[in-house]
Design an enzyme around this catalytic site. Sequence first.
Site, PDB file in Angstrom:
ATOM      1  N   GLU A  35       0.813  -1.224   0.000  1.00  0.00           N
ATOM      2  CA  GLU A  35       0.000   0.000   0.000  1.00  0.00           C
ATOM      3  C   GLU A  35       0.847   1.275   0.000  1.00  0.00           C
ATOM      4  OE1 GLU A  35      -3.199   0.424  -0.459  1.00  0.00           O
ATOM      5  OE2 GLU A  35      -3.617  -1.721  -0.571  1.00  0.00           O
ATOM      6  N   HIS A  37       3.711   1.735  -1.733  1.00  0.00           N
ATOM      7  CA  HIS A  37       4.005   1.980  -3.147  1.00  0.00           C
ATOM      8  C   HIS A  37       2.730   2.440  -3.882  1.00  0.00           C
ATOM      9  CE1 HIS A  37       6.998  -1.345  -2.177  1.00  0.00           C
ATOM     10  NE2 HIS A  37       7.803  -0.388  -2.618  1.00  0.00           N
ATOM     11  N   ASP A 150      11.506   6.554   3.453  1.00  0.00           N
ATOM     12  CA  ASP A 150      12.965   6.553   3.262  1.00  0.00           C
ATOM     13  C   ASP A 150      13.416   8.009   3.260  1.00  0.00           C
ATOM     14  OD1 ASP A 150      13.624   3.549   2.488  1.00  0.00           O
ATOM     15  OD2 ASP A 150      11.735   4.104   1.555  1.00  0.00           O
ATOM     16  N   SER A 185       6.666  -1.992   4.706  1.00  0.00           N
ATOM     17  CA  SER A 185       7.954  -2.178   4.034  1.00  0.00           C
ATOM     18  C   SER A 185       7.973  -3.562   3.413  1.00  0.00           C
ATOM     19  CB  SER A 185       9.089  -2.069   5.070  1.00  0.00           C
ATOM     20  OG  SER A 185      10.270  -2.643   4.547  1.00  0.00           O
TER      21      SER A 185
HETATM   22  P1  AMP Z   1      11.305   0.518  -2.352  1.00  0.00           P
HETATM   23  O1  AMP Z   1      10.576  -0.420  -3.259  1.00  0.00           O
HETATM   24  O2  AMP Z   1      11.417   0.036  -0.952  1.00  0.00           O
HETATM   25  O3  AMP Z   1      12.617   0.986  -2.944  1.00  0.00           O
HETATM   26  O4  AMP Z   1      10.403   1.816  -2.253  1.00  0.00           O
HETATM   27  C1  AMP Z   1       9.982   2.504  -3.399  1.00  0.00           C
HETATM   28  C2  AMP Z   1       9.345   3.803  -2.985  1.00  0.00           C
HETATM   29  O5  AMP Z   1       8.220   3.534  -2.164  1.00  0.00           O
HETATM   30  C3  AMP Z   1      10.296   4.695  -2.170  1.00  0.00           C
HETATM   31  O6  AMP Z   1      10.106   6.046  -2.561  1.00  0.00           O
HETATM   32  C4  AMP Z   1       9.820   4.470  -0.764  1.00  0.00           C
HETATM   33  O7  AMP Z   1      10.072   5.546   0.105  1.00  0.00           O
HETATM   34  C5  AMP Z   1       8.332   4.293  -0.977  1.00  0.00           C
HETATM   35  N1  AMP Z   1       7.736   3.577   0.159  1.00  0.00           N
HETATM   36  C6  AMP Z   1       8.126   2.390   0.679  1.00  0.00           C
HETATM   37  N2  AMP Z   1       7.402   2.084   1.782  1.00  0.00           N
HETATM   38  C7  AMP Z   1       6.555   3.118   1.966  1.00  0.00           C
HETATM   39  C8  AMP Z   1       5.554   3.424   2.934  1.00  0.00           C
HETATM   40  N3  AMP Z   1       5.273   2.608   3.947  1.00  0.00           N
HETATM   41  N4  AMP Z   1       4.865   4.578   2.806  1.00  0.00           N
HETATM   42  C9  AMP Z   1       5.145   5.436   1.793  1.00  0.00           C
HETATM   43  N5  AMP Z   1       6.069   5.213   0.848  1.00  0.00           N
HETATM   44  C10 AMP Z   1       6.764   4.083   0.930  1.00  0.00           C
END
Ligand code: AMP
Length: 279
Positions: A35, A37, A150, A185
Site C-alpha cells: 500500500e 508503493h 525513506d 515495508s
Molecule cells: P522501495 O521499493 O522500498 O525501494 O520503495 C519505493 C518507494 O516507495 C520509495 O520512494 C519508498 O520511500 C516508498 N515507500 C516504501 N514504503 C513506503 C511506505 N510505507 N509509505 C510510503 N512510501 C513508501
Amino acid sequence: MNIIKKASEMQKIALKHIKAGDEIGLVPTMGALHEGHISLIDKSGKNDDITIVSIFVNPTQFGPNEDYLKYPRPIEKDLQICKKHHVDYVFLPSVSEMFPDEHKTFVEVKEMQDILCGAFRKGHFRGVATVVAKLFNISCADRAYFGLKDFQQLKIIERMAKDLNFTTKIVPCPIVREKSGLALSSRNSYLNAKQKSDAVLISKTLREAKEDFKTKSLQIVLSAAVKKLSSIPESKIDYAEIVDFDDLSLANSKTKKASFLAAVWVGKTRLIDNIAMSK
Ligand code: AMP
C-alpha cells in the site's frame, strides 16, 4: 499496460509522450509492492497523464552481506497491482540493461550519503542516486514520487536533483502504516508474527518522541527513545538520531523543525522509520 525492458525503448516512448504534450510521472520501486508503493502510484495517477512504475532490485545499492539475493520478487503480483492501479508502463529492466559491464559512471551526494543509514550501509546511497539519475533520464519524468518512509533517501534525491539540474520535480509522499503503526515495508515479510508485533514499538517510540520534543531537551528525548527501542526483543539499534528536517544536520537546541530517524534490527531484519517533529 505495457511492460518495457529496454532503457532505450522506454526513453523513446517517454519522449513521444512529451512531444504529444503529456506529463509523465515516475514511481521508482524495487517491487514487492504494498500500500505504500500504491499510494505513490495513485498520486501519480491523479497528477500525471502517464504513470511509469519502475521495478528494479538495484544490486549497486546492496552491500556484500545484505539481502540482495533474498529480497522478495513477486513480479506477477506486482504487475497485477500496477494494472489495477492504471499504470501505463512498467519499466522492468534486467541488471545488465541498467548496469552493463562497461558502466563506469556513479553519482555521489557528498556528506549526506555517509551519515545515518549511509554510515552502516557503505555505498548504498551512491547506488540509489545513480539508479535514480538513470531512471530520471530514461523516463523523462516531469514528476517523481518518493516516500517519506525513506527520509534520508528523499533528501539525497532532492539534493541530487537540484545539484545536477534535473527538471524532474520530486514529490514527497506520506508514510503508509499498518493499523498498529508499523510502517509498511517490503522487508516486513521477513518478520515472524512475534517480531512483527514487537516491531510496533518502533513507531510508538517515534510518536512519543515527537510529543516529548515539544517540551524536553534533545538529550532527554533521545535517551528515552533509545531505552524504549532497546527493550524490543532481539533488537539492535544501528542509530537513533534527531536531525534538521531540511538538511539532515544534527539537531540542536535551536532546531524548530526536526526529524527523528531510527534504524533498528529486529532479529535479522533491519527496519527504518522516522517522524517529523516541531517545537
Ligand atoms: P522501495 O521499493 O522500498 O525501494 O520503495 C519505493 C518507494 O516507495 C520509495 O520512494 C519508498 O520511500 C516508498 N515507500 C516504501 N514504503 C513506503 C511506505 N510505507 N509509505 C510510503 N512510501 C513508501
